[in-house]
Write a protein that holds these residues in place. Structure first.
Motif, PDB file in Angstrom:
ATOM      1  N   LEU A 135       1.246  -1.403   0.055  1.00 16.88           N
ATOM      2  CA  LEU A 135       0.119  -0.026  -0.618  1.00 16.88           C
ATOM      3  C   LEU A 135       0.749   1.114   0.103  1.00 16.88           C
ATOM      4  O   LEU A 135       2.205   1.457   0.181  1.00 16.88           O
ATOM      5  CB  LEU A 135      -1.155   0.086   1.122  1.00 16.88           C
ATOM      6  CG  LEU A 135      -0.883   0.170   2.261  1.00 16.88           C
ATOM      7  CD1 LEU A 135      -1.681   0.949   3.265  1.00 16.88           C
ATOM      8  CD2 LEU A 135       0.638  -0.204   2.956  1.00 16.88           C
ATOM      9  N   ILE A 136       0.171   2.793   0.038  1.00 16.39           N
ATOM     10  CA  ILE A 136       0.585   3.779  -0.328  1.00 16.39           C
ATOM     11  C   ILE A 136       0.452   4.179   0.827  1.00 16.39           C
ATOM     12  O   ILE A 136      -0.919   4.169   1.240  1.00 16.39           O
ATOM     13  CB  ILE A 136       1.245   4.170  -1.353  1.00 16.39           C
ATOM     14  CG1 ILE A 136       1.380   3.332  -2.406  1.00 16.39           C
ATOM     15  CG2 ILE A 136       1.206   5.800  -1.464  1.00 16.39           C
ATOM     16  CD1 ILE A 136       0.924   4.515  -3.944  1.00 16.39           C
ATOM     17  N   ILE A 137       1.039   5.295   1.815  1.00 12.81           N
ATOM     18  CA  ILE A 137       0.024   5.916   2.689  1.00 12.81           C
ATOM     19  C   ILE A 137       0.496   7.551   2.488  1.00 12.81           C
ATOM     20  O   ILE A 137       2.074   7.311   2.246  1.00 12.81           O
ATOM     21  CB  ILE A 137       1.047   5.269   4.650  1.00 12.81           C
ATOM     22  CG1 ILE A 137       0.350   3.968   4.911  1.00 12.81           C
ATOM     23  CG2 ILE A 137       0.834   6.551   5.116  1.00 12.81           C
ATOM     24  CD1 ILE A 137       0.582   3.747   6.488  1.00 12.81           C
ATOM     25  N   ASP A 138      -0.203   8.501   2.130  1.00 18.73           N
ATOM     26  CA  ASP A 138       0.732   9.363   1.442  1.00 18.73           C
ATOM     27  C   ASP A 138      -0.269  10.597   2.364  1.00 18.73           C
ATOM     28  O   ASP A 138      -1.263  11.179   2.091  1.00 18.73           O
ATOM     29  CB  ASP A 138       0.297   9.528  -0.506  1.00 18.73           C
ATOM     30  CG  ASP A 138       0.677  10.156  -0.276  1.00 18.73           C
ATOM     31  OD1 ASP A 138       1.856  11.005  -0.287  1.00 18.73           O
ATOM     32  OD2 ASP A 138       0.480  10.659  -2.105  1.00 18.73           O
ATOM     33  N   ALA A 180       5.929  -6.093   4.322  1.00 23.21           N
ATOM     34  CA  ALA A 180       4.711  -6.818   3.480  1.00 23.21           C
ATOM     35  C   ALA A 180       5.540  -5.936   1.547  1.00 23.21           C
ATOM     36  O   ALA A 180       6.332  -5.235   2.644  1.00 23.21           O
ATOM     37  CB  ALA A 180       3.049  -7.056   3.285  1.00 23.21           C
ATOM     38  N   ASP A 181       5.373  -6.444   1.487  1.00 24.34           N
ATOM     39  CA  ASP A 181       6.237  -5.887  -0.292  1.00 24.34           C
ATOM     40  C   ASP A 181       5.325  -4.604  -0.596  1.00 24.34           C
ATOM     41  O   ASP A 181       4.267  -4.666  -0.606  1.00 24.34           O
ATOM     42  CB  ASP A 181       6.627  -6.971  -1.631  1.00 24.34           C
ATOM     43  CG  ASP A 181       6.824  -8.450  -0.631  1.00 24.34           C
ATOM     44  OD1 ASP A 181       7.885  -8.107  -0.091  1.00 24.34           O
ATOM     45  OD2 ASP A 181       6.759  -9.186  -1.554  1.00 24.34           O
ATOM     46  N   ASP A 182       6.038  -4.127  -1.144  1.00 27.40           N
ATOM     47  CA  ASP A 182       5.608  -2.933  -1.919  1.00 27.40           C
ATOM     48  C   ASP A 182       4.510  -1.790  -0.923  1.00 27.40           C
ATOM     49  O   ASP A 182       4.095  -1.861  -1.793  1.00 27.40           O
ATOM     50  CB  ASP A 182       4.769  -3.104  -3.327  1.00 27.40           C
ATOM     51  CG  ASP A 182       5.204  -3.863  -3.900  1.00 27.40           C
ATOM     52  OD1 ASP A 182       7.002  -3.710  -4.360  1.00 27.40           O
ATOM     53  OD2 ASP A 182       4.513  -5.052  -4.311  1.00 27.40           O
ATOM     54  N   VAL A 183       5.516  -1.094  -0.033  1.00 28.47           N
ATOM     55  CA  VAL A 183       5.084  -0.485   0.825  1.00 28.47           C
ATOM     56  C   VAL A 183       5.106   0.704   0.427  1.00 28.47           C
ATOM     57  O   VAL A 183       6.748   0.803   0.512  1.00 28.47           O
ATOM     58  CB  VAL A 183       5.246  -1.216   1.833  1.00 28.47           C
ATOM     59  CG1 VAL A 183       4.715  -0.291   3.240  1.00 28.47           C
ATOM     60  CG2 VAL A 183       4.150  -1.806   2.044  1.00 28.47           C
ATOM     61  N   LEU A 249       9.868   1.418  -0.193  1.00 29.57           N
ATOM     62  CA  LEU A 249      10.182   2.572  -0.442  1.00 29.57           C
ATOM     63  C   LEU A 249       9.845   3.798   0.927  1.00 29.57           C
ATOM     64  O   LEU A 249       8.452   4.494   1.455  1.00 29.57           O
ATOM     65  CB  LEU A 249       9.311   3.641  -2.130  1.00 29.57           C
ATOM     66  CG  LEU A 249       9.762   4.998  -2.289  1.00 29.57           C
ATOM     67  CD1 LEU A 249      11.465   5.295  -2.208  1.00 29.57           C
ATOM     68  CD2 LEU A 249       8.940   4.650  -3.537  1.00 29.57           C
ATOM     69  N   ILE A 250      10.400   4.649   1.048  1.00 27.83           N
ATOM     70  CA  ILE A 250      10.721   5.929   2.165  1.00 27.83           C
ATOM     71  C   ILE A 250      11.218   7.325   1.710  1.00 27.83           C
ATOM     72  O   ILE A 250      12.026   7.305   1.905  1.00 27.83           O
ATOM     73  CB  ILE A 250      10.880   4.960   3.675  1.00 27.83           C
ATOM     74  CG1 ILE A 250      10.892   4.278   4.565  1.00 27.83           C
ATOM     75  CG2 ILE A 250      11.025   6.125   4.759  1.00 27.83           C
ATOM     76  CD1 ILE A 250      11.429   3.536   5.436  1.00 27.83           C
ATOM     77  N   GLU A 251      10.534   8.140   1.452  1.00 29.82           N
ATOM     78  CA  GLU A 251      10.647   9.802   1.051  1.00 29.82           C
ATOM     79  C   GLU A 251       9.925   9.912   1.060  1.00 29.82           C
ATOM     80  O   GLU A 251       8.105   9.932   1.640  1.00 29.82           O
ATOM     81  CB  GLU A 251      10.233   8.895  -0.284  1.00 29.82           C
ATOM     82  CG  GLU A 251       8.796   9.083  -1.279  1.00 29.82           C
ATOM     83  CD  GLU A 251       8.349   8.728  -2.739  1.00 29.82           C
ATOM     84  OE1 GLU A 251       9.572   9.161  -3.717  1.00 29.82           O
ATOM     85  OE2 GLU A 251       7.592   8.838  -2.949  1.00 29.82           O
TER      86      GLU A 251
END
Length: 731
Positions: A135-138, A180-183, A249-251
Motif C-alpha cells: 500500500l501507499i501511505i501518502d 509486506a512487499d511494495d509499501v 519506499l520511504i521518501e
C-alpha cells in the motif's frame, strides 16, 4: 497465553489457519507451555475467522479524516482504522455509514490518504498494526502540503503537514511497521518512538529483541526472540517462511522531528530511538528524508538489507544518547548504496560497517562535522569489496576512511574523495599489531613498511604500499610574482607494480595531512615507477598520493612532498585548517543573513563551567540557569564553537570517573541541543579526575572539580569569564 496467541495471529496475518496454528504451537514450545483444550478451541476459532479477513478481496483507498486514535464505528476515520481496513482485519460491516464514505476502490495498490482538519498530529495510544499488504501511505495528499517547497537549499526536502507521534505518557516502540512487499511511506513526520528497555514483568532493564524506530521493516511473523533459542551460525534466527519485505519506499518524510521544528532539526519532546530500522528487508529505498535528533542511529540494518538505497537525505545530529553512528550497516547488505546525502553533526561515524556480508558503495556524499561525542572515522569499513568514491569529508574528529584489520578486510576502493580538516589520516589501514579500542575507532596512523608477507595478512587492504615520491621537494621555476611558471612540474615516484596512482593537493591540520583535492592520475609500470606532469601548483603547496590495486584496494597516503623554487628556502604551508565561517550542516530556505565579519577580539560575558552534586550527572536548577545564559550567548554568536569536557572529583576509580564525566558532558550538551544550539558546533569528551580545578582536597575543592567545562573557540579570538554561582558543596 491465549491472549498472546491472538495478538500473534493479528500481527502476523498468516496465510492460512494451519500456518497460524503452527506458529502458535511453535511459540508455545519455545516457552515450555502446553495449551489446554479450551485454548486450542478458542485459538482455532479465532484463527479461522481472522484468516478469512487476512487477504482483502480488492484494492482500497481509505481517507483518514481524524487525528484521533482508536477503532470505533463513528463519523471519524482514524489511521488505525485505515490500516486495519487495508490489511483486511477490520470488515466493512463494522464501519459506520460516515466511515464507509471514506473508503473507495483503488487501482494498482491500496492507499491511505489524508484529509485532516484542524489538528494534523496523530497521537497514538498504542502501536499501530503492521502494514501487512502492499500500500501507499501518502501524507502529501493532506490539503496544504507544499511538495514544491524545500526546507533547505542543499536538498529537495518538502515540509510535512501530517505528524505521527505517541500520545502524552505513552511509550511506543514503533511508528510504522512494514511487513509486506511494495509499501510506500511518503510525506509524513514521525517522532518520539522509543523504548525504556524494560519489560513490565521485569524489575531490571532489558534490551528489546528488536530495536524501536520511527519506521521498522521486517517479515510478517514477529522476529524470533533470540534469547530463548540457539542463534544459528548465519545469525538469522528465522524460519523459511519469514520472508523479508521487498520494495519498501520511504521518501519525503521527516523522521525524529515534528513539522514545527526549526532548521536545526530539534524537538523538545522525547527523542526517537532510531530513524529507519531495516531489520529484515530487501530493495528498500530511503530517499529525500530529513532524519535528525535520534538517540541512536538514523538508519540501521540488522539481519538483511540487500540492495538498500539511501540517497539524497539530510542525516543530522543523530546518536546523541546511544549508538552514535549516522548510518550503521550490519548483516547482509550486499549491493547497498549510500549516495548524495548530507551527513552532518552526528555523534560518531557518518557510515559505520560492522561485520557486514556483501559489498557497499558510498559515493558523492557531503560528510562533515561528525564525531561530536565519540571520536571515530568518518567512514569505518569492515568487510570486502566496498567502494568509497567522490565524497567530501571534512572536519571529522578522527580519520577520513578506516579499513579494519579484524575481521580481515580488503579490496576497499577509496578514490576521488576530498578530505579537509581531519584529526587523523585521510585513509587509514589498520593493522593487527595495534589492538587498542581507540586504534579501531580513530585509526592507528601510518603503517610501517610492508617488509614481509605477513603484513598483507594482518593489515586492512592487504597492506598495499602507499606511493613514495623520489624527493620531498619538487622544484618549480619561479616567475616574477613568485608563482610557478605555466610549464608543468614533473613528479616521480614508486608504488606497487600495476597500481593506479591518484595525486592530491594537500592541506595540513596540525601533523595530519588531508588529501584536499585530486589533481592528476598516473599508472605504475612493471617496476612500480610512475610519473606525472602537474600544473597550477603554487610555491609552498604540498602534494600527496594514494595507490589502488584492484586485487587489494587503496593505500594510505604518501608522505607529502612540497613544491619549491630553485635556491629558495622551504616555504612552510603546514597550517591548521579551520572553518572560515560558523559550522552549519544545511542552509535554510531562504538562507539567513551571514553574521558580520569582526576582525577584533570579542569579549563575551559567558560562563566557563557548570557544576554537579556529588556522584550526580543531572543538571540542577542553578546549573540550568547558567546553561540558559550560555545558550543565549551561543545563539547570539554563531561563529563560536565549544568543546564540553566532563570532570569529576578524585574519590572513585579512574574508569568510574571517566564514565561519570562523560555523562555530565553528554547531559550538558543535550540541554544545549534542546535550547536550539546546533550539534555541529559542540563536541564532548571526558577527562574524569585527571584535571582538577584546584590542588586542594576539601569539600569546596571537590565541588569545583565536579564540573562540565566549556572550551570556546572562535575564528576571530575570544575571551571568557569564570562563574561559580552553581557550586554544589556536599554536606
Amino acid at each position: 497465553m491465549i491472549k498472546r496467541g491472538v495478538n500473534h495471529l493479528h500481527s502476523s496475518q498468516p496465510k492460512s489457519c494451519f500456518v497460524a496454528w503452527r506458529n502458535f504451537l511453535r511459540d508455545c514450545a519455545k516457552r515450555s507451555v502446553r495449551p489446554g483444550i479450551s485454548v486450542i478451541a478458542s485459538f482455532l476459532a479465532i484463527a479461522s475467522a481472522t484468516s478469512a479477513l487476512a487477504q482483502p478481496d480488492r484494492l482500497l483507498r481509505v481517507i483518514v479524516n481524524s487525528a484521533k486514535d482508536g477503532i470505533q464505528p463513528n463519523a471519524e476515520m482514524t489511521l488505525r482504522e485505515a490500516i486495519s481496513i487495508v490489511n483486511g482485519t477490520l470488515p466493512m460491516d463494522r464501519l459506520s455509514d460516515a466511515e464507509k464514505m471514506q473508503v473507495s476502490p483503488s487501482t494498482e495498490r491500496s492507499r491511505i490518504d489524508f484529509n485532516l482538519t484542524g489538528d494534523t498530529t496523530i497521537r497514538l495510544a498504542e502501536e499501530l498494526p503492521p502494514l501487512a499488504t502492499g500500500l501507499i501511505i501518502d501524507g502529501a495528499t493532506q490539503p496544504g502540503y507544499k511538495g514544491d517547497r524545500s526546507a533547505i537549499i542543499e536538498l529537495p526536502l518538502p515540509i510535512p503537514t501530517v505528524a505521527i507521534t505517541p500520545a502524552d505518557g505513552a511509550l511506543i516502540f514503533r511508528g510504522l511497521t512494514v511487513a509486506a512487499d511494495d509499501v510506500t511511506i511518503r510525506g509524513l513526520s514521525l517522532y518520539g518512538f522509543t523504548s525504556n528497555h524494560e519489560e513490565p514483568s521485569r524489575a531490571t532493564p532489558n534490551t528489546p529483541t528488536t530495536p524501536p524506530a520511527d519506521i521498522f521493516i521486517a517479515h510478517r511473523l514477529p522476529p524470533a526472540d533470540i534469547r530463548k533459542q540457539r542463534i544459528p551460525a548465519n545469525f538469522a534466527p528465522f524460519y523459511p517462511d519469514d520472508l523479508p519485505p521487498k520494495g519498501t519506499l520511504i521518501e519525503n518524510n521527516w523522521l525524529g522531528i515534528p513539522p514545527s521544528a526549526d532548521g536545526s532539526g530539534r524537538t523538545t519532546g522525547i527523542r526517537s530511538a532510531f530513524g529507519v530500522s531495516v531489520f529484515n528487508g530487501t530493495g528498500t529505498i530511503i530517499r529525500r528524508n530529513w532524519i535528525a535528533d535520534h538517540e541512536g542511529s538514523a538508519i540501521i540494518t540488522s539481519v538483511k538489507a540487500t540492495d538498500l538505497r539511501v540517497t539524497e537525505n539530510a542525516i543530522l545530529a543523530n546518536g546523541v544518547a546511544g549508538m552514535p553512528d549516522a548510518i550503521r550497516l550490519e548483516g547482509n547488505v550486499d549491493q547497498a548504496q549510500i549516495t548524495g546525502n548530507v551527513i552532518c553533526g552526528n555523534d560518531g561515524s557518518a557510515v559505520y560497517l560492522f561485520k557486514p556480508d556483501g559489498a557497499v558503495q558510498i559515493r558523492e556524499n557531503q560528510i562533515t562535522y561528525n564525531g561530536r561525542r565519540l571520536r571515530r572515522a568518518a567512514v569505518y569499513l569492515m568487510g570486502n569489496n566496498h567502494q568509497v568514491t567522490d565524497n567530501q569529508v571534512s572536519y571529522q574528529t578522527g580519520p577520513g576512511v578506516v579499513v579494519a584489520a579484524v575481521p580481515h578486510s580488503q579490496r576497499a576502493i577509496i578514490t576521488g574523495n576530498r578530505f579537509i580538516g581531519l584529526e587523523g589520516l585521510s585513509i587509514d589501514l589498520l593493522t593487527q599489531q595495534n589492538t587498542n579500542v581507540l586504534d579501531y575507532q580513530v585509526g592507528d596512523g601510518l603503517n610501517p613498511p610492508r617488509n614481509n608477507f605477513f603484513r598483507r595478512l594482518e593489515t586492512g587492504n592487504a597492506a598495499i604500499a602507499p606511493p613514495q615520491f623520489i624527493t620531498r621537494n619538487f622544484v618549480a621555476l619561479a616567475s616574477t610574482d613568485g608563482q610557478p611558471q605555466t610549464a608543468p612540474i614533473q613528479i616521480y615516484g614508486k608504488a606497487d607494480p600495476g597500481s593506479a596512482i591518484e595525486i592530491y593537493r594537500v592541506t595540513s591540520a596540525g601533523s595530519e595531512n588531508s588529501l584536499t583535492e585530486p589533481i592528476a592520475k598516473a599508472e605504475t609500470d612493471s617496476k612500480g615507477e610512475f610519473t606525472a606532469a602537474l600544473s597550477g601548483l603554487k610555491l609552498g603547496e604540498q602534494i600527496s598520493a594514494i595507490a589502488t590495486d584492484p586485487r587489494y584496494g587503496t593505500s594510505e597516503p604518501a608522505v607529502p612532498a612540497q613544491i619549491r623554487a630553485i635556491a629558495a628556502s622551504s616555504t612552510d604551508s603546514t597550517r591548521p585548517v579551520s572553518p572560515t565561517s560558523a559550522p552549519r550542516c544545511v542552509t535554510l530556505s531562504p538562507p539567513p543573513p551571514e553574521p558580520p565579519t569582526v576582525s577584533t577580539p570579542i569579549v563575551l560575558k559567558v560562563p566557563r563551567s557548570i557544576h554537579f552534586a556529588l556522584d550526580k550527572d543531572f543538571i540542577s536548577p542553578a546549573s540550568a540557569r547558567v546553561l540558559d545564559r550560555i545558550a543565549q550567548v551561543l545563539q547570539e554568536n554563531p561563529m563560536v564553537l565549544v568543546s564540553i569536557v566532563g570532570h569529576t572529583d578524585p574519590r572513585a576509580t579512574d574508569a568510574y570517573n571517566l564514565a561519570l564525566g562523560a555523562r555530565r558532558a553528554q547531559n550538558t550538551r543535550n540541554y544545549l541541543l534542546r535550547k536550539g544550539i546546533a550539534a555541529e558546533r559542540m563536541t564532548i569528551r571526558s577527562v574524569g579526575e585527571r584535571q582538577p580545578a584546584t590542588p586542594g582536597r576539601n569539600k569546596l575543592d571537590f565541588a569545583r572539580d565536579r564540573r562540565a567545562e566549556f572550551l570556546y573557540k572562535d575564528v576571530r579570538d575570544i575571551e571568557i569569564i569564570v562563574q561559580e554561582d552553581d557550586l554544589q558543596i556536599e554536606r
